[in-house]
Write an enzyme that holds these catalytic residues in place. Structure first.
Site, short mmCIF file in Angstrom:
data_model
loop_
_atom_site.label_atom_id
_atom_site.label_comp_id
_atom_site.label_asym_id
_atom_site.label_seq_id
_atom_site.Cartn_x
_atom_site.Cartn_y
_atom_site.Cartn_z
N GLU A 221 153.40 -48.83 -3.51
CA GLU A 221 152.98 -47.94 -4.60
C GLU A 221 151.73 -48.45 -5.32
OE1 GLU A 221 156.14 -47.86 -7.52
OE2 GLU A 221 156.07 -50.03 -7.79
N GLU B 75 159.60 -60.52 -14.46
CA GLU B 75 158.45 -61.09 -15.15
C GLU B 75 158.44 -60.77 -16.67
OE1 GLU B 75 155.26 -58.58 -14.16
OE2 GLU B 75 153.79 -59.79 -15.21
N ASP C 176 160.99 -56.49 -6.44
CA ASP C 176 159.58 -56.72 -6.08
C ASP C 176 159.33 -58.11 -5.49
OD1 ASP C 176 159.31 -54.26 -7.31
OD2 ASP C 176 158.50 -55.07 -9.17
N THR D 89 164.51 -59.03 -9.30
CA THR D 89 163.60 -57.91 -9.10
C THR D 89 163.53 -57.57 -7.62
OG1 THR D 89 161.31 -57.14 -9.08
CG2 THR D 89 161.58 -59.49 -9.21
O1 F6P Z 1 159.96 -53.81 -10.99
C1 F6P Z 1 160.83 -53.02 -10.26
C2 F6P Z 1 160.28 -51.63 -10.10
O2 F6P Z 1 161.20 -50.87 -9.33
C3 F6P Z 1 158.88 -51.55 -9.48
O3 F6P Z 1 158.88 -51.72 -8.10
C4 F6P Z 1 158.43 -50.20 -9.98
O4 F6P Z 1 157.02 -50.10 -10.07
C5 F6P Z 1 159.04 -50.09 -11.31
O5 F6P Z 1 160.14 -50.98 -11.34
C6 F6P Z 1 159.52 -48.70 -11.66
O6 F6P Z 1 160.06 -48.74 -12.90
P1 F6P Z 1 160.98 -47.64 -13.58
O7 F6P Z 1 161.82 -47.07 -12.52
O8 F6P Z 1 161.81 -48.38 -14.56
O9 F6P Z 1 160.05 -46.71 -14.20
#
Ligand code: F6P
Length: 341
Positions: A221, A103, A127, A125
């Protein structure tokens, strides 16, 4: 043509498979040249490049991570950022860009397209929260990793008569929790789209214990209780203004112990869901996205994101694809709820 490639945002399994497909078809079918930009939008912002030819992409199909590196740099937030990118593209002789991201990365690509940068996006992603595509690559791998973890939690939970909670990623969408929870036979699945009622969750936990089996709860989360039920702490923000999530599993375990008197423990899967080799499904999807992306660039079809509809590769406007998040619909959650408790 000389084409720049970058990978931005949180990494996911399959990024290298996209890069390989773009370069292999771009060089051997169309005769284009490539340049890799390092670490997402930081690369074009600072003119940080690396060679990207067929030799550079040999052997990377099954490798997790990204040979280009990634970052959450947001050039739109940096004074003169867009102009610096345009200058660096001109200086490195790059005619068009392929941006592989979620995104945020594709939101930047969409804004650059409006400022006359020739760009095509590829949706990545874990997600699975990008509109305009049925699936993003990386999601299937994350779901499989989480499902295997849930299977393992079932057996140890039963030995010790504990409630075990598995916290998964997904940011503000519950796709990973929903799919892994369904595949792993979770007794409760909590997702951000549906604020949970802690009293109800505890009823499910107790009814599961009454069957002499142990409850397994999967919590995304980004899941949160109904307003006012439990106090939560706010996390830090990243360059795109997203809050850093994580910790709801621990909060939930404490509340379950307090309310039911049963032992509850949490496993946070974290970045394990993003690392390692992609599943076969993700390798194929990522490869097809890469082939479609280089076709779009070759045809001059800019401002598009390649997407999966059913089993077909299509292209959708970057503006449409990044306009809103794809979240779990009520009807999909209702399917999972049949198995709660
Ligand atoms: O967007 C992918 C993701 O893994 C999410 O599920 C998570 O909230 C976020 O990135 C964590 O980001 P980072 O590991 O870069 O802090």
């Amino acid at each position: 043509m000389r084409i720049g490639v970058l990978t931005g945002g949180g990494d996911c399994p399959g990024l290298n498979a996209v890069i390989r497909a773009v370069v292999r078809k771009g060089v051997s079918v169309y005769g284009h040249e490539f340049v890799g930009f390092r670490d997402g939008w930081r690369g074009p912002l600072e003119g940080d490049t690396m060679p990207l030819d067929i030799q550079a992409v040999r052997g990377i199909l099954p490798r997790g991570g990204t040979i280009l590196g990634s970052s959450r740099t947001n050039p739109i937030k940096i004074e003169g950022g867009v102009d610096r990118i345009k200058e660096n593209l001109a200086a490195t002789g790059v005619d068009a860009l392929i941006a592989i991201g979620g995104e945020d990365t594709l939101g930047v690509a969409s804004q650059l397209h409006e400022r006359d940068v020739k760009v095509v996006g590829v949706p990545k992603t874990i997600d699975n929260d990008l509109s305009g595509t049925d699936y993003t690559f990386g999601f299937d791998t994350a779901v499989n990793i989480a499902t295997e973890a849930i299977d393992r939690l079932h057996t140890t939970a039963e030995s010790h008569h504990r409630a075990l909670i598995c916290e998964v990623m997904g940011r503000h969408a519950g796709w990973i929790a929903l799919h892994a929870g369904m595949a792993g036979g979770a007794n409760v699945i909590l997702i951000p789209e549906r604020p949970f009622d802690i009293d109800r969750v505890c009823e499910y936990v107790e009814s599961r214990f009454r069957t002499r089996y142990s409850p397994i709860l999967v919590v995304a989360e980004g899941a949160h209780p109904i307003e006012g039920q439990i106090a939560l702490q706010a996390g830090e923000l990243d360059a795109f203004g997203h809050v850093r999530l994580g910790g709801i599993g621990e909060v939930l375990a404490k509340e379950i112990e307090k309310r039911t008197g049963k032992e509850a423990r949490t496993t946070v899967l974290g970045h394990i869901q993003r690392g390692g080799t992609p599943t076969a499904y993700d390798r194929v999807l990522a490869t097809r996205f890469g082939l479609q992306a280089i076709d779009a660039v070759h045809e001059g079809d800019y401002g598009k994101m390649v997407a999966l509809r059913g089993t077909d590769m299509v292209r959708v406007g970057l503006d449409v694809a990044t306009a809103e998040l794809k979240t779990v619909p009520v009807s999909r959650y209702a399917e999972a709820e049949v198995f709660f408790g």
